[in-house]
Design an enzyme around this catalytic site. Structure first.
Site, PDB file in Angstrom:
ATOM      1  N   GLY A  46      38.906  40.124  47.360  1.00 13.75           N
ATOM      2  CA  GLY A  46      38.316  41.344  46.172  1.00 13.75           C
ATOM      3  C   GLY A  46      37.699  41.861  45.731  1.00 13.75           C
ATOM      4  O   GLY A  46      36.497  41.037  46.235  1.00 13.75           O
ATOM      5  N   CYS A  88      34.858  33.736  42.674  1.00 13.51           N
ATOM      6  CA  CYS A  88      34.003  35.336  42.861  1.00 13.51           C
ATOM      7  C   CYS A  88      32.880  35.924  42.830  1.00 13.51           C
ATOM      8  O   CYS A  88      31.594  34.909  42.759  1.00 13.51           O
ATOM      9  CB  CYS A  88      34.074  35.482  41.124  1.00 13.51           C
ATOM     10  SG  CYS A  88      33.859  37.639  40.480  1.00 13.51           S
ATOM     11  N   HIS A 130      42.699  39.062  38.261  1.00 15.69           N
ATOM     12  CA  HIS A 130      40.695  39.616  38.332  1.00 15.69           C
ATOM     13  C   HIS A 130      40.645  40.020  38.531  1.00 15.69           C
ATOM     14  O   HIS A 130      39.377  40.605  38.346  1.00 15.69           O
ATOM     15  CB  HIS A 130      40.797  38.146  39.289  1.00 15.69           C
ATOM     16  CG  HIS A 130      39.106  37.321  39.718  1.00 15.69           C
ATOM     17  ND1 HIS A 130      38.489  36.156  39.885  1.00 15.69           N
ATOM     18  CD2 HIS A 130      38.369  38.651  40.252  1.00 15.69           C
ATOM     19  CE1 HIS A 130      37.335  36.510  40.322  1.00 15.69           C
ATOM     20  NE2 HIS A 130      37.440  37.674  40.107  1.00 15.69           N
ATOM     21  N   GLU A 131      40.842  41.548  39.694  1.00 13.78           N
ATOM     22  CA  GLU A 131      39.961  42.600  39.595  1.00 13.78           C
ATOM     23  C   GLU A 131      40.352  43.541  38.672  1.00 13.78           C
ATOM     24  O   GLU A 131      39.359  44.282  38.285  1.00 13.78           O
ATOM     25  CB  GLU A 131      40.920  42.848  41.680  1.00 13.78           C
ATOM     26  CG  GLU A 131      40.586  42.433  42.512  1.00 13.78           C
ATOM     27  CD  GLU A 131      38.530  41.575  42.154  1.00 13.78           C
ATOM     28  OE1 GLU A 131      37.660  42.108  41.742  1.00 13.78           O
ATOM     29  OE2 GLU A 131      38.641  40.336  43.318  1.00 13.78           O
ATOM     30  N   HIS A 134      37.567  43.014  36.000  1.00 12.64           N
ATOM     31  CA  HIS A 134      36.322  43.504  36.730  1.00 12.64           C
ATOM     32  C   HIS A 134      36.611  44.162  35.348  1.00 12.64           C
ATOM     33  O   HIS A 134      35.128  44.770  34.657  1.00 12.64           O
ATOM     34  CB  HIS A 134      36.814  43.688  38.073  1.00 12.64           C
ATOM     35  CG  HIS A 134      35.439  42.298  38.800  1.00 12.64           C
ATOM     36  ND1 HIS A 134      33.888  41.346  37.576  1.00 12.64           N
ATOM     37  CD2 HIS A 134      36.658  41.117  38.980  1.00 12.64           C
ATOM     38  CE1 HIS A 134      34.007  40.246  38.917  1.00 12.64           C
ATOM     39  NE2 HIS A 134      35.318  40.241  39.315  1.00 12.64           N
TER      40      HIS A 134
END
Ligand code: ZN
Length: 149
Positions: A46, A88, A130-131, A134
């Site tokens: 990702g 990451c 997770h994305e 961000h």
């Protein structure tokens, strides 16, 4: 298509909040293509806008089933939990255990401007969370459970 430079930990852009995308124009489509290529080259699952220095709400994810581009993604519901190692592309050589939902339902706009709803579980659920983090300046290391907590 072009590779974009992946920003890493010390870069302040990773801590900023991204703005919504209100028009899917050629620049956004080009950005999406570049992000997919950059993610593949780096062998990631990702990549989010801020990681290539663009503070807009766009993420690309590929957990091995082909790339998905999500514009303005919103997590609508979560279910269960899973604990697993996470890394990451912006934090090289670090892997830590993070708790995430087992399943998520996410709503987003696709590159054609259509609203889509996607249910993801396991790795896909982890990647989505997770994305989307961000886009709000949150890194996975913020979510690592320290001993005794
Ligand atoms: Zn990341």
């Amino acid at each position: 298509m072009a590779l974009r430079k992946i920003r890493t930990t010390e870069d302040p852009v990773l801590r900023k909040k991204s703005r919504p995308i209100d028009e899917i124009n050629d620049r956004i489509k080009q950005l999406a293509e570049d992000m997919i290529e950059t993610m593949r080259e780096a062998e990631g699952v990702g990549l989010a806008g801020p990681q290539v220095g663009i503070l807009r709400r766009i993420v690309v994810i590929d957990v091995g089933e082909g790339p998905i581009v999500m514009i303005n993604p919103k997590i609508k519901s979560i279910n269960g939990s899973q604990i697993g190692f996470e890394g990451c592309l912006s934090i090289p050589n670090v892997s830590e255990e993070v708790e995430r939902p087992q399943e998520v339902e996410v709503e987003f706009t696709d590159l054609e401007g259509n609203t889509q709803t996607l249910k993801g579980k396991d790795l896909l659920a982890r990647a989505i969370c997770h994305e989307v983090d961000h886009l709000d300046g949150i890194l996975f290391i913020d979510r690592v459970k320290r001993q005794g907590e």
